[in-house]
Design an enzyme around this catalytic site. Sequence first.
Site, PDB file in Angstrom:
ATOM      1  N   PRO A 244      36.617  45.163  36.094  1.00 59.39           N
ATOM      2  CA  PRO A 244      38.010  44.775  36.357  1.00 59.39           C
ATOM      3  C   PRO A 244      38.066  43.339  36.864  1.00 59.39           C
ATOM      4  O   PRO A 244      37.207  42.914  37.629  1.00 59.39           O
ATOM      5  CB  PRO A 244      38.450  45.733  37.461  1.00 59.39           C
ATOM      6  CG  PRO A 244      37.455  46.821  37.491  1.00 59.39           C
ATOM      7  CD  PRO A 244      36.181  46.277  36.942  1.00 59.39           C
ATOM      8  N   GLU A 245      39.062  42.625  36.425  1.00 57.50           N
ATOM      9  CA  GLU A 245      39.236  41.259  36.907  1.00 57.50           C
ATOM     10  C   GLU A 245      40.401  41.211  37.901  1.00 57.50           C
ATOM     11  O   GLU A 245      41.060  42.214  38.154  1.00 57.50           O
ATOM     12  CB  GLU A 245      39.440  40.313  35.723  1.00 57.50           C
ATOM     13  CG  GLU A 245      38.169  40.179  34.879  1.00 57.50           C
ATOM     14  CD  GLU A 245      38.008  38.793  34.269  1.00 57.50           C
ATOM     15  OE1 GLU A 245      38.585  37.837  34.809  1.00 57.50           O
ATOM     16  OE2 GLU A 245      37.300  38.682  33.252  1.00 57.50           O
TER      17      GLU A 245
ATOM     18  N   HIS B 122      33.061  62.302  38.988  1.00 55.56           N
ATOM     19  CA  HIS B 122      32.900  60.934  39.458  1.00 55.56           C
ATOM     20  C   HIS B 122      33.922  60.550  40.525  1.00 55.56           C
ATOM     21  O   HIS B 122      34.031  59.405  40.893  1.00 55.56           O
ATOM     22  CB  HIS B 122      32.975  59.954  38.281  1.00 55.56           C
ATOM     23  CG  HIS B 122      31.917  60.199  37.254  1.00 55.56           C
ATOM     24  ND1 HIS B 122      30.575  60.127  37.545  1.00 55.56           N
ATOM     25  CD2 HIS B 122      32.001  60.539  35.948  1.00 55.56           C
ATOM     26  CE1 HIS B 122      29.871  60.406  36.454  1.00 55.56           C
ATOM     27  NE2 HIS B 122      30.714  60.659  35.463  1.00 55.56           N
TER      28      HIS B 122
ATOM     29  N   ARG C 251      29.652  54.582  37.373  1.00 56.27           N
ATOM     30  CA  ARG C 251      28.427  53.789  37.499  1.00 56.27           C
ATOM     31  C   ARG C 251      28.066  53.480  38.948  1.00 56.27           C
ATOM     32  O   ARG C 251      26.995  52.961  39.232  1.00 56.27           O
ATOM     33  CB  ARG C 251      28.539  52.510  36.661  1.00 56.27           C
ATOM     34  CG  ARG C 251      28.712  52.846  35.181  1.00 56.27           C
ATOM     35  CD  ARG C 251      28.726  51.614  34.323  1.00 56.27           C
ATOM     36  NE  ARG C 251      27.458  50.897  34.373  1.00 56.27           N
ATOM     37  CZ  ARG C 251      27.239  49.744  33.769  1.00 56.27           C
ATOM     38  NH1 ARG C 251      28.194  49.177  33.067  1.00 56.27           N
ATOM     39  NH2 ARG C 251      26.066  49.159  33.846  1.00 56.27           N
TER      40      ARG C 251
ATOM     41  N   LYS D 202      29.956  17.420  39.430  1.00 48.97           N
ATOM     42  CA  LYS D 202      29.267  18.625  38.946  1.00 48.97           C
ATOM     43  C   LYS D 202      28.794  18.439  37.516  1.00 48.97           C
ATOM     44  O   LYS D 202      29.594  18.176  36.617  1.00 48.97           O
ATOM     45  CB  LYS D 202      30.219  19.828  39.007  1.00 48.97           C
ATOM     46  CG  LYS D 202      29.973  20.756  40.200  1.00 48.97           C
ATOM     47  CD  LYS D 202      30.715  22.072  39.976  1.00 48.97           C
ATOM     48  CE  LYS D 202      30.781  22.940  41.223  1.00 48.97           C
ATOM     49  NZ  LYS D 202      29.503  23.408  41.717  1.00 48.97           N
TER      50      LYS D 202
END
Length: 293
Positions: A2-3, A104, A123, A166
């Site tokens: 998920p973001e 789960h 997971r 950078k």
Amino acid sequence: MPELPEVETVRRGLQPVMEGARFAKVDVHRGDLRWPLAQDFVKRLHGRTVTGLGRRAKYLLADLSSGDVLMMHLGMSGSFHVFEKRGAAALGRYYHERAKHVTHDHVVFHMSSGAIVTFNDPRRFGSMKIVPRANLDAEPLLRGLGPEPLGNEFDAAMLARACRGKKTSLKAALLDQRVVAGLGNIYVCEALHRALLSPKRMASTIASRSGAPNDRAERLVEAIKRVLTDAIKDGGSSLRDHKLTDGGLGMFQHHFRVYDREGQPCRTAGCGGIVKRIVQNGRSTFFCPTCQK
Ligand SMILES: [Zn+2]
């Protein structure tokens, strides 16, 4: 994984059933998540009221009446479900498939509001941790995180300062959580496309030698904020639908301009280019070589 927009969607879904409610009962079916839950996990939640539900990067932060904060992270495959009298509601729809099998459901919150909130994570890369609010600034999981991309603090000047000198790619710089917090592979690809900037461009090229922002930095910050805001808006509409996903691919996919669209036409008006996939730092990058310079 998920973001940020998905985590924010989850926060907005949990807020009405958790804020102001007490933990009437907490069941832990499996305590060995990414890290084992603390011995006193249940004790520190039991009877406490959630005074606020916030977010920092991809962590949900539930402030408790005891002065503790419950930190929750979805990991790779974690999800929350809310069960109310009228039935189950999945919080947000996801691009990635997730299992819903009850074996789960590792942690179950019985809230005084009557809602049952389950944390499901096949997971088990998700995590929960309780820390005193007073120690939050020193918390190793949060310390060193860059600004929130949707916060006022995050602007072109700040991003340019962070990228000054950078020599890494712009994509790698945006994935660096010290530069900006909570951005992942999908939205970095999408933001770079909207800003018409190549993911291969050197990060330092959005700043002058003294670290002042140029036009590219302005465009990039604008694109990051817009792509996240749009995705959160989409997530919000999925919350209103209160529909359970049947696995499969979720809704965000349909709005992607480049992500997972290798070989398909670029969606920039008048471009005519073809989306290309390359690998940067071991991860797929999707971009249009024609309009992203
Ligand atoms: Zn293009």
